[in-house]
Design a protein around this motif. Structure first.
Motif: not given
Length: 248
Positions: A159-163, A207-209, A226-231
């Motif tokens: 997976y990729s990490v949001v910057r 997907g991509k960040p 593409k989907p994203s998750a957040h905790f």
């Protein structure tokens, strides 16, 4: 500036953090196909009235809702709407409370009915990344030890990490220093010290960040949709490591 909390401030912070944890725990039964995120936001406001607390997000910088509600490709800062949630979606709910001058803040991502194994894996890995980051919250450690641990788990899973969005200090303000990226090399940044309170919040994309902001000026979505998750958890740095304040 890094803000260190006194023992009395930490005790006062425990109250809004517990309130946040209680509401997010309720979502396990509330989130289902057909419910709207507007209803979830109304529930959050109702709970704040019961607690005699203030929903921290509503009105913050002009944000209109008590929660951030972010389904599927929405990364963060989604508005609560009257659109029913659909079977197979995932939805991230971020919630903050202000009580007695102090803030609590946390987020979860939940399945709406039966979801694909791919989405379940994304949620599980994001939770694992958060846990890995929290495990690196140690007095004498460096801030980017947390960042690197989150990134390693997410990227090892493909997976990729949001910057663009990061975690943060929290206390008398909803967002305090230091900022906490979810990526980076270990051993850098401020030294972690007892009494620091941090909101650690991985946002991980399938997907991509890259993300983009919609016309409302708030809603952040994945550019590839593409989907994203957040905790997220609010944690206290103690002599023994991290104490999770937003956990029942």
């Amino acid at each position: 500036m890094i803000i260190i909390k006194t023992a009395s401030e930490i005790e006062r912070m425990r109250v809004p953090c517990r309130m946040v944890a209680e509401y997010l725990a309720e979502l396990g039964e509330l989130v289902r196909p057909g419910i709207t995120t507007w209803e979830l936001s109304e529930r959050a406001e109702q709970r704040c009235r019961e607690w005699k607390a203030i929903p921290a997000f509503k009105g913050y910088g002009g944000f209109p809702c008590a929660i951030c509600a972010s389904p599927d490709e929405v990364v963060v800062h989604g508005f609560a709407t009257q659109k029913p949630l659909e079977e197979g979606e995932i939805v991230s709910i971020d919630f903050g409370v202000l009580y007695d001058g102090f803030y609590g803040d946390a987020a979860v991502t939940l399945p709406v009915g039966q979801v694909s194994s791919a989405k379940r894996r994304l949620m599980a890995v994001t939770q694992e990344a958060l846990a890995a980051g929290i495990a690196r919250v140690l007095p004498g450690g460096r801030l980017t030890d947390v960042s690197a641990a989150v990134q390693q788990v997410a990227e090892a899973a493909g997976y990729s990490v949001v910057r663009e969005f990061v975690g943060h200090g929290i206390g008398r303000a909803l967002h305090e220093e230091p900022q906490i990226p979810n990526y980076g090399r270990p051993g850098q940044g401020p030294v972690l010290k007892e009494g620091m309170v941090l909101a650690i919040e991985p946002m991980i994309n399938m997907g991509k960040p890259q993300v983009e902001i919609l016309k409302d000026g708030w809603t952040a979505v994945t550019r590839d949709r593409k989907p994203s998750a957040h905790f997220e958890h609010t944690v206290l740095v103690t002599k023994d490591g991290a104490e999770i304040l937003t956990q029942l």
